[in-house]
Design a protein around this motif. Structure first.
Motif, PDB file in Angstrom:
ATOM      1  N   ARG A   1      44.759  29.222  12.276  1.00  6.10           N
ATOM      2  CA  ARG A   1      43.919  28.085  11.903  1.00  6.10           C
ATOM      3  C   ARG A   1      42.443  28.495  11.855  1.00  6.10           C
ATOM      4  NH1 ARG A   1      45.182  23.293  10.984  1.00  6.10           N
ATOM      5  NH2 ARG A   1      47.286  23.579  11.827  1.00  6.10           N
ATOM      6  N   ILE A   2      42.050  29.320  12.820  1.00  6.45           N
ATOM      7  CA  ILE A   2      40.650  29.763  12.851  1.00  6.45           C
ATOM      8  C   ILE A   2      40.314  30.590  11.616  1.00  6.45           C
ATOM      9  CG2 ILE A   2      39.020  31.260  14.055  1.00  6.45           C
ATOM     10  CD1 ILE A   2      40.316  30.345  16.689  1.00  6.45           C
ATOM     11  N   VAL A   3      41.155  31.582  11.314  1.00 14.47           N
ATOM     12  CA  VAL A   3      40.845  32.430  10.162  1.00 14.47           C
ATOM     13  C   VAL A   3      40.991  31.644   8.864  1.00 14.47           C
ATOM     14  CG1 VAL A   3      41.481  34.542  11.382  1.00 14.47           C
ATOM     15  CG2 VAL A   3      43.171  33.397   9.949  1.00 14.47           C
ATOM     16  N   GLY A   4      41.938  30.678   8.847  1.00 12.28           N
ATOM     17  CA  GLY A   4      42.061  29.836   7.660  1.00 12.28           C
ATOM     18  C   GLY A   4      40.813  29.018   7.428  1.00 12.28           C
ATOM     19  N   ASN A   5      40.282  28.396   8.492  1.00 10.55           N
ATOM     20  CA  ASN A   5      39.042  27.623   8.365  1.00 10.55           C
ATOM     21  C   ASN A   5      37.880  28.506   7.961  1.00 10.55           C
ATOM     22  OD1 ASN A   5      40.431  25.362   9.148  1.00 10.55           O
ATOM     23  ND2 ASN A   5      39.744  25.413  11.282  1.00 10.55           N
TER      24      ASN A   5
ATOM     25  N   ARG B   1      36.064  38.435  16.388  1.00 13.54           N
ATOM     26  CA  ARG B   1      35.833  37.950  15.034  1.00 13.54           C
ATOM     27  C   ARG B   1      36.750  36.800  14.644  1.00 13.54           C
ATOM     28  NH1 ARG B   1      34.892  43.750  11.859  1.00 13.54           N
ATOM     29  NH2 ARG B   1      32.672  43.928  12.355  1.00 13.54           N
ATOM     30  N   ILE B   2      37.765  36.519  15.464  1.00 17.09           N
ATOM     31  CA  ILE B   2      38.613  35.362  15.183  1.00 17.09           C
ATOM     32  C   ILE B   2      37.932  34.150  15.787  1.00 17.09           C
ATOM     33  CG2 ILE B   2      40.894  34.326  15.481  1.00 17.09           C
ATOM     34  CD1 ILE B   2      42.105  37.054  15.524  1.00 17.09           C
ATOM     35  N   ARG B   3      36.974  33.627  15.052  1.00 18.12           N
ATOM     36  CA  ARG B   3      36.219  32.462  15.486  1.00 18.12           C
ATOM     37  C   ARG B   3      35.702  31.724  14.271  1.00 18.12           C
ATOM     38  NH1 ARG B   3      31.617  34.252  19.217  1.00 18.12           N
ATOM     39  NH2 ARG B   3      31.143  32.028  19.072  1.00 18.12           N
ATOM     40  N   ALA B   4      35.592  30.410  14.406  1.00 15.90           N
ATOM     41  CA  ALA B   4      35.045  29.572  13.347  1.00 15.90           C
ATOM     42  C   ALA B   4      34.399  28.368  14.019  1.00 15.90           C
ATOM     43  CB  ALA B   4      36.138  29.124  12.382  1.00 15.90           C
ATOM     44  N   GLY B   5      33.086  28.269  13.924  1.00 18.50           N
ATOM     45  CA  GLY B   5      32.384  27.196  14.617  1.00 18.50           C
ATOM     46  C   GLY B   5      32.582  27.314  16.111  1.00 18.50           C
TER      47      GLY B   5
ATOM     48  N   LEU C   1      35.451  27.059  17.566  1.00 17.12           N
ATOM     49  CA  LEU C   1      36.797  27.545  17.839  1.00 17.12           C
ATOM     50  C   LEU C   1      36.783  29.065  17.947  1.00 17.12           C
ATOM     51  CD1 LEU C   1      39.128  25.484  15.473  1.00 17.12           C
ATOM     52  CD2 LEU C   1      38.983  25.318  17.959  1.00 17.12           C
ATOM     53  N   GLN C   2      37.290  29.598  19.039  1.00 16.64           N
ATOM     54  CA  GLN C   2      37.405  31.046  19.173  1.00 16.64           C
ATOM     55  C   GLN C   2      38.610  31.384  20.033  1.00 16.64           C
ATOM     56  OE1 GLN C   2      34.024  32.748  21.259  1.00 16.64           O
ATOM     57  NE2 GLN C   2      33.515  30.763  22.144  1.00 16.64           N
ATOM     58  N   ILE C   3      39.313  32.408  19.602  1.00 15.54           N
ATOM     59  CA  ILE C   3      40.558  32.756  20.272  1.00 15.54           C
ATOM     60  C   ILE C   3      40.309  33.268  21.686  1.00 15.54           C
ATOM     61  CG2 ILE C   3      40.759  35.176  19.555  1.00 15.54           C
ATOM     62  CD1 ILE C   3      43.549  32.550  19.421  1.00 15.54           C
ATOM     63  N   THR C   4      39.160  33.907  21.908  1.00 15.47           N
ATOM     64  CA  THR C   4      38.879  34.426  23.249  1.00 15.47           C
ATOM     65  C   THR C   4      38.775  33.306  24.271  1.00 15.47           C
ATOM     66  OG1 THR C   4      36.526  34.455  22.685  1.00 15.47           O
ATOM     67  CG2 THR C   4      37.723  36.516  22.445  1.00 15.47           C
ATOM     68  N   ALA C   5      38.297  32.139  23.853  1.00 14.25           N
ATOM     69  CA  ALA C   5      38.187  31.013  24.786  1.00 14.25           C
ATOM     70  C   ALA C   5      39.568  30.569  25.251  1.00 14.25           C
ATOM     71  CB  ALA C   5      37.451  29.858  24.130  1.00 14.25           C
ATOM     72  N   ALA C   6      40.532  30.542  24.316  1.00 11.94           N
ATOM     73  CA  ALA C   6      41.888  30.126  24.678  1.00 11.94           C
ATOM     74  C   ALA C   6      42.496  31.086  25.701  1.00 11.94           C
ATOM     75  CB  ALA C   6      42.757  30.057  23.428  1.00 11.94           C
ATOM     76  N   PHE C   7      42.319  32.386  25.470  1.00 11.76           N
ATOM     77  CA  PHE C   7      42.868  33.374  26.402  1.00 11.76           C
ATOM     78  C   PHE C   7      42.083  33.391  27.710  1.00 11.76           C
ATOM     79  CE2 PHE C   7      44.057  35.930  22.363  1.00 11.76           C
ATOM     80  CZ  PHE C   7      45.124  35.083  22.148  1.00 11.76           C
ATOM     81  N   GLY C   8      40.780  33.213  27.599  1.00  9.36           N
ATOM     82  CA  GLY C   8      39.922  33.280  28.778  1.00  9.36           C
ATOM     83  C   GLY C   8      40.238  32.205  29.798  1.00  9.36           C
ATOM     84  N   MET C   9      40.639  31.031  29.327  1.00 16.89           N
ATOM     85  CA  MET C   9      40.976  29.950  30.262  1.00 16.89           C
ATOM     86  C   MET C   9      42.162  30.341  31.129  1.00 16.89           C
ATOM     87  SD  MET C   9      40.428  26.628  27.812  1.00 16.89           S
ATOM     88  CE  MET C   9      40.684  25.419  29.095  1.00 16.89           C
ATOM     89  N   SER C  10      43.142  30.999  30.528  1.00 15.81           N
ATOM     90  CA  SER C  10      44.289  31.466  31.321  1.00 15.81           C
ATOM     91  C   SER C  10      43.888  32.607  32.249  1.00 15.81           C
ATOM     92  CB  SER C  10      45.423  31.932  30.393  1.00 15.81           C
ATOM     93  OG  SER C  10      45.929  30.867  29.634  1.00 15.81           O
ATOM     94  N   TYR C  11      43.111  33.522  31.734  1.00 10.87           N
ATOM     95  CA  TYR C  11      42.683  34.683  32.520  1.00 10.87           C
ATOM     96  C   TYR C  11      41.931  34.234  33.768  1.00 10.87           C
ATOM     97  CZ  TYR C  11      40.398  39.220  33.427  1.00 10.87           C
ATOM     98  OH  TYR C  11      39.938  40.394  33.992  1.00 10.87           O
ATOM     99  N   ASP C  12      41.087  33.210  33.612  1.00 13.47           N
ATOM    100  CA  ASP C  12      40.292  32.729  34.746  1.00 13.47           C
ATOM    101  C   ASP C  12      41.147  32.063  35.818  1.00 13.47           C
ATOM    102  OD1 ASP C  12      38.037  33.681  33.509  1.00 13.47           O
ATOM    103  OD2 ASP C  12      37.451  31.744  32.652  1.00 13.47           O
ATOM    104  N   GLN C  13      42.368  31.637  35.459  1.00 18.46           N
ATOM    105  CA  GLN C  13      43.255  30.995  36.428  1.00 18.46           C
ATOM    106  C   GLN C  13      43.956  32.006  37.333  1.00 18.46           C
ATOM    107  OE1 GLN C  13      43.951  27.482  36.680  1.00 18.46           O
ATOM    108  NE2 GLN C  13      42.087  27.406  35.449  1.00 18.46           N
ATOM    109  N   LEU C  14      43.906  33.278  36.965  1.00 21.26           N
ATOM    110  CA  LEU C  14      44.648  34.298  37.695  1.00 21.26           C
ATOM    111  C   LEU C  14      43.986  34.649  39.021  1.00 21.26           C
ATOM    112  CD1 LEU C  14      45.306  36.753  34.715  1.00 21.26           C
ATOM    113  CD2 LEU C  14      47.016  35.271  35.795  1.00 21.26           C
TER     114      LEU C  14
END
Length: 775
Positions: free
Chosen positions: A313-317, A343-347, A349-362
């Motif tokens: 969705r990010i790269v599509g946008n 580079r997978i980011r748009a506005g 929205l960024q994929i690192t944020a999605a992964f980072g939320m899980s990483y921070d829970q560890l």
């Protein structure tokens, strides 16, 4: 008793006050009729509850108008307990039916689902499965936990499924985001308040405590069934009070965690999108431009996103908002793996944020392992390799792996091996670079590489005739107690130990590369179809050349010649072998010279036996000179094969018999008998063909049978299948059709076992041909 508002939402909201006192203002309601009928029967609430099995609290709520349209089974239970006649029973059911809600969205402002995703793609199998779950089966409310990493599309799937199911059953949809990964997740009391309001509860009937709210929610759900989506759940404790016990509805729970402590739920790990569905999603986002020049490279762009819906969705946008770009332009920008994730980011929205939320829970130990696992060369790994990266025990590694798996950062297959999604691996690599000191990164790279290659060499020692087993002082936590265990490890970890060879070559650790290739090459007879022998010996030959060791260089060059011939690169195979001969001759290394000549002859003998024969004869003399048992046996067999190719089968029989005579007396000690077994199998295979050429079918059949039986005994399924094909053809030629077919079918089974698809296809064609001829 806590004061109002102490838990969760405040209770001074004025919406949803229906039924807070008496009925709704008219006698033509289910509430008024139920009270009238109960009073006519002179029953108290307690007596009616005892007779009907419906709780006092529920009956009281019905009479106060908390539920205008209870479920039919509740109405029947009450009517039976009241002893109603047909007319009163029908009227009570009519009033209940009038009051039953049919919305597919919750009341405005409370638990309203997100707007529909217009470009939803794929997930048909998952949607069909969820739609097939019985709703209101009487065995409890089904609860399905949809789990997976951030960005996998759990929420979108759950909401899409909820809308479909609700529409099919005339239910409402309640959606609640529990914000499980936020710094302050939604507390349970507030969540229950919102669910109660969504089901139509008035403020005064919402208890103050969590236990009371949970019980009231379960009662109301039983009367006003719904499809509930509990999104982004933190853990089991947060969600347990929100799960109803009974009612004609369904609960869909989404979480990055597996929520393994929840009992009685169905678990559905959400997979990545199939490539076709991923491309479909991109096309729908880009619109009509996807069918023109801008759509060129769409499949490559899809592949770079690894089927992760959020990334797609990010790269599509991003592509949709850059009219000058084609899909290939963006794919080229993402091709650099070191910068792909950022580079997978748009506005916003960024994929690192999605992964980072899980990483921070560890936990700190799990975070450390997560980032260090980015060093693993292959796509999957086990707990033993993970332990190497943390410098601890396997049990410690297993605990951290379980935590990573629980949070969706790792997947696990049926064999217990773990693996990253490609984009999560890149994210972990970024964390590794950012959070580990350069010296630590270098030390970990070296230690993991050395560990993998040490185990590979120890496992391959089982197939080295000079060793015949792993080192006697073997102490690593890897089972190498048998050749079968060693082979299993070499196959399962091939991407990792070969990846370590690549790392070592890239770092200039040349001796490590050469030593590994020198031992592992003995394993090649066990795994002829492995795809990386060519690259392995290319790397080892280059490393040996940089070392300035001519003997090692010549050795790796003739190993490379063998691999090139396996790939059908005959001209290159001959050139590599003759270069090995030249280098060995200059170094005075007769043995390496003989092997180089042998491999040059082997490469040529199928296409040009006349050119091959002089190399083989020269090799034969050198092997006799240095007393190389393996070389002598092998080259005599090669000469026999060449003589057959030159139309001299009788001379070939003599050479092959000489070879087999030598093969039957291997050197003592080590694993020379294993090599002898392989040579006896090959020698009898070619001897059988030579006998066929001189029309001695009896000895030919005997040699084929010996070769097939021995190949089966030592587990060389590919060789066994090839021998059986020749034997089957001999039997068929002699009109022993049933035996021929049975033998050919056995060959097919052996080819299937080693996934030799080309051989399977050839056998199928031959079986079809024979079947057609018989009919």
């Amino acid at each position: 008793m806590p004061t109002p508002g102490q838990h969760g939402e405040r209770l001074d909201d004025t919406s949803g006050t229906s039924g807070t006192s008496g009925t709704s203002g008219t006698d033509d309601t289910f509430a008024a009729e139920l009270r009238r009928l109960r009073q006519r029967s002179h029953l108290t609430l307690e007596r009616l509850a005892e007779s009907s099995g419906v709780s006092v609290r529920t009956i009281g709520g019905l009479e106060r108008g908390h539920s205008l349209g209870p479920q039919r089974r509740t109405v029947i239970a009450l009517a039976d307990a009241l002893g109603l006649g047909e007319a009163d029973r029908a009227n009570l059911e009519r009033l209940a039916e009038v009051g039953r809600p049919r919305p597919v969205t919750a009341p405005a402002g409370w638990c309203v689902p997100p707007r529909p995703v217009l470009d939803f793609a794929g997930r048909e199998a998952e949607l069909d499965h969820l739609a097939g779950i019985p709703v209101g089966s009487g065995t409890g409310v089904p609860v399905v936990v949809l789990s997976g990493p951030g960005g996998i599309g759990k929420t979108t799937l759950a909401v899409q499924a909820a809308r479909r199911i609700a529409g099919a059953h005339g239910l409402q949809v309640c959606y609640l985001n529990l914000r499980g990964l936020d710094s302050e997740p939604l507390d349970t009391a507030t969540a229950l308040f919102r669910l109660l309001k969504a089901l139509g509860a008035g403020n005064r009937e919402v208890p103050d405590d969590v236990e009371g709210r949970s019980e009231r929610f379960r009662e109301m759900f039983a009367e006003r069934p719904a499809v509930i989506v509990l999104d982004n759940v933190r853990d089991e404790e947060q969600v347990r009070p929100l799960l109803p016990r009974s009612g004609a509805g369904l609960v869909l729970v989404t979480s990055r965690r597996l929520l393994t402590a929840l009992d009685g739920v169905e678990r559905m790990p959400v997979p990545v999108l199939a490539p076709a569905d991923g491309s479909s999603l991109l096309r729908s986002i880009i619109g009509g431009a996807a069918d023109g020049p801008r759509g060129v490279g769409l499949e490559e762009l899809t592949a770079l996103c690894g089927g992760l819906p959020l990334a797609l969705r990010i790269v599509g946008n991003r592509l949709a908002t850059r009219p000058a770009w084609t899909a290939r332009d963006l794919a080229d920008r993402l091709a650099d793996s070191e910068r792909r994730v950022e580079r997978i980011r748009a506005g916003d929205l960024q994929i690192t944020a999605a992964f980072g939320m899980s990483y921070d829970q560890l936990s700190p130990s799990a975070r450390r392992l997560c980032r260090r696992l980015a060093l693993v060369p292959g796509p999957d790994f086990d707990a033993v390799l993970a332990a190497v990266l943390i410098g601890g025990g396997v049990r410690d590694a297993e605990e951290s792996l379980a935590e990573l798996h629980e949070l969706g950062l790792l997947s696990q297959d049926e064999d217990g091996r773990y693996g990253f999604h490609d984009l999560i691996r890149l994210f972990a690599g970024d964390r590794f670079t950012a959070e580990e000191e350069p010296a630590v990164r270098a030390e970990l790279t070296r230690s993991m590489t050395e560990w993998l290659l040490e185990v590979a060499a120890a496992a391959a020692a089982w197939f080295d005739p000079a060793c015949g087993a792993a080192p006697s002082d073997w102490h690593r936590p890897v089972d190498l107690s048998t050749s079968e265990a060693a082979e299993a490890w070499l196959r399962a970890e091939s991407d990792n130990w070969f990846g370590a060879v690549r790392v070592a070559a890239g770092q200039g650790w040349d001796r490590l590369v050469v030593e590994t290739a020198d031992v592992v090459h003995w394993f090649s007879n066990q795994w002829l179809l492995w795809a990386h022998w060519h690259e392995l010996f290319t790397l080892s030959a280059a490393s040996a050349e940089r070392m300035g060791d001519p003997v090692a260089h010549a050795t790796q060059l003739y190993n490379l010649s063998w691999a090139k011939a396996q790939h059908g690169e005959i001209e290159q195979a001959v050139a590599s072998a003759l270069e090995a001969v030249r280098i060995a001759e200059l170094a005075g290394a007769a043995r390496q010279q003989a092997w180089g000549l042998h491999f040059a002859a082997r490469a040529l003998m199928a296409t040009d036996p006349a050119a091959a024969l002089p190399h083989a004869e020269r090799s034969e003399r050198l092997f006799a000179q240095v007393g190389d048992w393996t070389g002598q046996t092998t080259v005599l067999m090669s000469v026999g094969i060449m003589l057959m190719g030159l139309g001299q089968p009788k001379a070939a029989v003599e050479k092959l018999r000489n070879a087999l005579e030598i093969a039957e007396s291997p050197p003592s000690g080590g694993a020379w008998q294993t090599i002898a077994d392989v040579l006896l199998i090959s020698g009898n295979y070619y001897l059988a063909m030579a006998y066929e050429a001189i029309q001695e079918d009896g000895p030919a059949e005997a040699s084929y049978l010996f070769a097939a039986t021995e190949a089966g005994r030592i587990g060389m399924a590919l060789h066994q299948g090839r021998v059986e094909v020749k034997l089957a053809q001999l039997l068929h030629r002699r009109d022993r059709l049933a035996e021929a077919t049975k033998t050919l079918e056995a060959a097919r089974a052996h080819f299937l076992h080693v996934q030799a698809s080309a051989e399977v296809a050839d056998v199928d064609e031959l079986l079809e041909k024979w079947s057609g001829a018989q009919t």
